[in-house]
Design an enzyme around this catalytic site. Structure first.
Site, PDB file in Angstrom:
ATOM      1  CD  GLU A 154      -2.694  -0.659   2.522  1.00  0.00           C
ATOM      2  OE1 GLU A 154      -4.073  -1.174   3.046  1.00  0.00           O
ATOM      3  OE2 GLU A 154      -2.675   0.217   3.169  1.00  0.00           O
ATOM      4  CG  LEU A 155       4.437   3.432   2.436  1.00  0.00           C
ATOM      5  CD1 LEU A 155       4.398   4.253   2.949  1.00  0.00           C
ATOM      6  CD2 LEU A 155       5.739   3.138   3.025  1.00  0.00           C
TER       7      LEU A 155
END
Length: 170
Positions: free
Chosen positions: A93-94
């Site tokens: 996600e990051l």
């Protein structure tokens, strides 16, 4: 030449952002404590927020829907906790969040350091070093996965260099 009012009334018009905020966090560390309060506070102020357990429907493809929600959010709040880096999901996600930040008209990214020192995130030390040692052992024989691990490191360093909130002591 079309006026701005005719543009706004055009039925094809679609706002760029579906969500005001996307919340990225390690569920086991903060879901029932800090994140619950944060989500409710945002909701009570009329801020339309994506949190996985609140917005995903039964049968949705979790990875696909999370990446879509990231792209459709104006702001990403990344809540770093001690076990954040143990999660491939969080790290993937990051990376996507940081990619979206770099795009033209990209989203804003705000790190929140929840019970972790920002330098531990930036330098991947302490619990972040432990998590990466495990990732590197797990993927040591897979070049493609090791490239992902390096991408995770790069994203962590970049986001930890952004102005954010340090809430280690409440």
């Amino acid at each position: 030449m079309a006026s701005s009012s005719s543009f706004a009334s055009n039925s094809q018009y679609c706002p760029r952002w579906k969500y005001d905020v996307f919340l990225s966090f390690r569920g086991e560390d903060a879901r029932k404590t800090f994140m619950g309060h944060l989500y409710e506070g945002l909701k009570n102020r009329g801020i339309f927020t994506f949190q996985d357990d609140k917005r995903l429907e039964q049968g949705d493809s979790i990875p696909k829907e999370l990446l879509k929600a990231i792209k459709e959010s104006q702001v990403a709040l990344v809540v770093f906790s001690r076990n954040y880096a143990t999660s491939r999901w969080c790290l993937n996600e990051l990376v996507k969040i940081m990619e979206c930040k770099e795009e033209e008209n990209g989203q804003a990214v705000i790190p929140i350091f929840y019970d972790v020192d920002p330098s531990h995130v930036r330098n991947q030390s302490e619990s972040f070093a432990e998590a990466f040692a495990k990732h590197e052992v797990r993927y040591q024989d897979d070049v493609e996965e090791m490239q992902k691990v390096q991408g995770w490191r790069t994203a962590l360093t970049a986001v930890a260099n952004l102005k954010g909130y340090d809430i280690r002591d409440g």
